[in-house]
Design a protein around this motif. Structure first.
Motif, mmCIF file in Angstrom:
data_model
loop_
_atom_site.group_PDB
_atom_site.id
_atom_site.type_symbol
_atom_site.label_atom_id
_atom_site.label_comp_id
_atom_site.label_asym_id
_atom_site.label_seq_id
_atom_site.Cartn_x
_atom_site.Cartn_y
_atom_site.Cartn_z
ATOM 1 N N GLY A 1 0.878 -1.268 0.071
ATOM 2 C CA GLY A 1 -0.103 -0.127 0.043
ATOM 3 C C GLY A 1 0.876 1.280 0.047
ATOM 4 N N ASN B 1 -0.131 -10.079 1.880
ATOM 5 C CA ASN B 1 -0.992 -8.998 2.495
ATOM 6 C C ASN B 1 -1.953 -8.049 1.711
ATOM 7 O OD1 ASN B 1 -1.240 -7.693 5.518
ATOM 8 N ND2 ASN B 1 -1.009 -5.922 3.827
ATOM 9 N N SER C 1 -5.144 -7.384 -0.902
ATOM 10 C CA SER C 1 -6.341 -7.839 -0.717
ATOM 11 C C SER C 1 -7.194 -6.908 -1.641
ATOM 12 C CB SER C 1 -6.797 -7.683 0.492
ATOM 13 O OG SER C 1 -8.011 -7.930 0.975
ATOM 14 N N THR D 1 -2.448 -12.684 5.493
ATOM 15 C CA THR D 1 -3.520 -11.688 6.617
ATOM 16 C C THR D 1 -4.811 -11.853 6.064
ATOM 17 O OG1 THR D 1 -1.652 -10.139 6.401
ATOM 18 C CG2 THR D 1 -3.814 -9.336 6.841
ATOM 19 N N ILE E 1 -7.271 -1.166 11.522
ATOM 20 C CA ILE E 1 -5.798 -1.124 11.707
ATOM 21 C C ILE E 1 -5.443 0.253 11.433
ATOM 22 C CG2 ILE E 1 -3.535 -1.919 10.870
ATOM 23 C CD1 ILE E 1 -4.866 -4.216 9.797
HETATM 24 C C1 LIG Z 1 -2.826 -5.652 4.296
HETATM 25 O O1 LIG Z 1 -3.570 -6.152 5.301
HETATM 26 C C2 LIG Z 1 -4.485 -5.290 6.112
HETATM 27 C C3 LIG Z 1 -5.213 -6.008 6.862
HETATM 28 O O2 LIG Z 1 -6.036 -7.072 6.337
HETATM 29 C C4 LIG Z 1 -5.162 -4.342 5.154
HETATM 30 O O3 LIG Z 1 -5.913 -3.500 5.881
HETATM 31 C C5 LIG Z 1 -4.368 -3.561 4.122
HETATM 32 O O4 LIG Z 1 -5.250 -3.002 3.119
HETATM 33 C C6 LIG Z 1 -3.416 -4.887 3.622
HETATM 34 N N1 LIG Z 1 -2.734 -4.087 2.445
HETATM 35 C C7 LIG Z 1 -2.832 -3.869 1.283
HETATM 36 C C8 LIG Z 1 -1.861 -3.242 0.581
HETATM 37 O O5 LIG Z 1 -3.384 -4.602 0.470
#
Ligand SMILES: *[C@@H]1O[C@H](CO)[C@@H](O)[C@H](O)[C@H]1NC(C)=O
Ligand SMILES: *[C@@H]1O[C@H](CO)[C@@H](O)[C@H](O)[C@H]1NC(C)=O
Ligand SMILES: *[C@@H]1O[C@H](CO)[C@@H](O)[C@H](O)[C@H]1NC(C)=O
Length: 268
Positions: A14, A97, A99, A153, A202
């Motif tokens: 992200g 991680n 999603s 995750t 989070i």
């Molecule tokens: C990484 O995992 C977290 C927890 O599910 C989520 O909030 C976050 O968007 C994820 N990062 C990406 C880049 O998808």
């Protein structure tokens, strides 16, 4: 234990304020090189540069999309990447991680939403898992009985559907099923597979930005009962990776403390 520096591969960085980046930073501090995969090239380059600056070793691997081919290819690129010190490349840990969230009532869910959730939560992690496990299988078994650790995750939607999560929960349930199947199939080959249910919001720059005024931002930042911290999730991932084979955990469920607050603040 070999003297080769291990590598952690993380997909899903992200804009570097969340779980993926916190995990990369912590592993870098603990002697891992970190290979960062994300779709935004600028952000993933910045994240790698930041880790380098604070004394770690990171490299950025942008991908066009999280489809099966791109994920397979980027993992191949990581395996062939020449780190400056010329040591043998040994991938010992990998975290999925990335999603794709869809929060819509069922009748509003489009075919594109379903395809995007299936792509990021099922198809791409299949490719990622295949590449990670193939890499781990080439590693020697270390003193703790391990060839490698594959982490996923998850979310509340991994175990519970809800009013606006049909497309998201279907994807996250499938991701959990994948990880459980892999844990069973590859545990006996000294590969640790673990899934973490992140049951709540989070603290990231993005989630903070959703709080309109500075008073509620301060509360969200400082009240540990209403959000999870990416750094403490990262600590859990390091803990899972360091577990001895005789005590491997397949799943961590980070249950939120206060049910009433969960209702108030969401958490799907
Ligand atoms: C990484 O995992 C977290 C927890 O599910 C989520 O909030 C976050 O968007 C994820 N990062 C990406 C880049 O998808
Ligand atoms: C970080 O350092 C690594 C190894 O020293 C190097 O290969 C990489 O290009 C650097 N990345 C950035 C974005 O500075
Ligand atoms: C990350 O995104 C949030 C909002 O989406 C923004 O407030 C923040 O400044 C961004 N951080 C970086 C490092 O780009």
């Amino acid at each position: 234990m070999s003297t080769i520096r291990p590598i952690l591969v993380v997909a899903g960085i992200g804009n570097a304020s969340g779980t993926g980046a916190a995990t990369a930073r912590l592993f870098a501090k603990n002697g891992y090189r970190v290979a960062l995969i994300a779709r935004n090239a600028d952000q993933v380059n910045n994240a790698a540069a930041e880790i380098n600056k604070s004394g770690g070793e990171a490299a950025a691997f942008p991908v066009k999309s999280y489809d099966y081919t791109d994920v397979t290819n980027v993992f191949q690129t990581i395996r062939q990447y020449q780190w400056p010190s010329q040591e043998k490349v040994e991938i010992r840990a990998a975290l999925w991680n990335a999603s794709h969230g869809v929060w819509k009532g069922f009748l509003d869910v489009t075919e594109e939403d379903i395809q995007a959730s299936a792509q990021a939560n099922i198809v791409a992690p299949f490719a990622f898992s295949r590449a990670a496990i193939s890499a781990f299988k080439e590693n020697d078994i270390d003193d703790h009985g391990r060839r490698g650790t594959l982490l996923f995750t998850g979310a509340t939607a991994s175990i519970r559907g809800n009013v606006v999560t049909s497309a998201f929960a279907a994807g996250k349930h499938a991701l959990r099923a994948l990880s459980q199947s892999l844990a069973k199939e590859f545990g006996k080959e000294n590969i640790h597979v673990a899934h973490a249910i992140i049951d709540g919001g989070i603290l990231t720059e993005r989630s903070l930005a959703r709080h309109a005024d500075s008073k509620s931002q301060e509360e969200y930042k400082n009240n540990h009962d209403i959000r999870l911290s990416p750094e403490s999730i990262a600590e859990s991932y390091l803990y899972l990776t360091n577990q001895d084979r005789s005590a491997w955990t397949w799943e961590l469920d980070r249950e939120w403390h206060f049910i009433g607050l969960r209702r108030r603040f969401g958490g799907v």
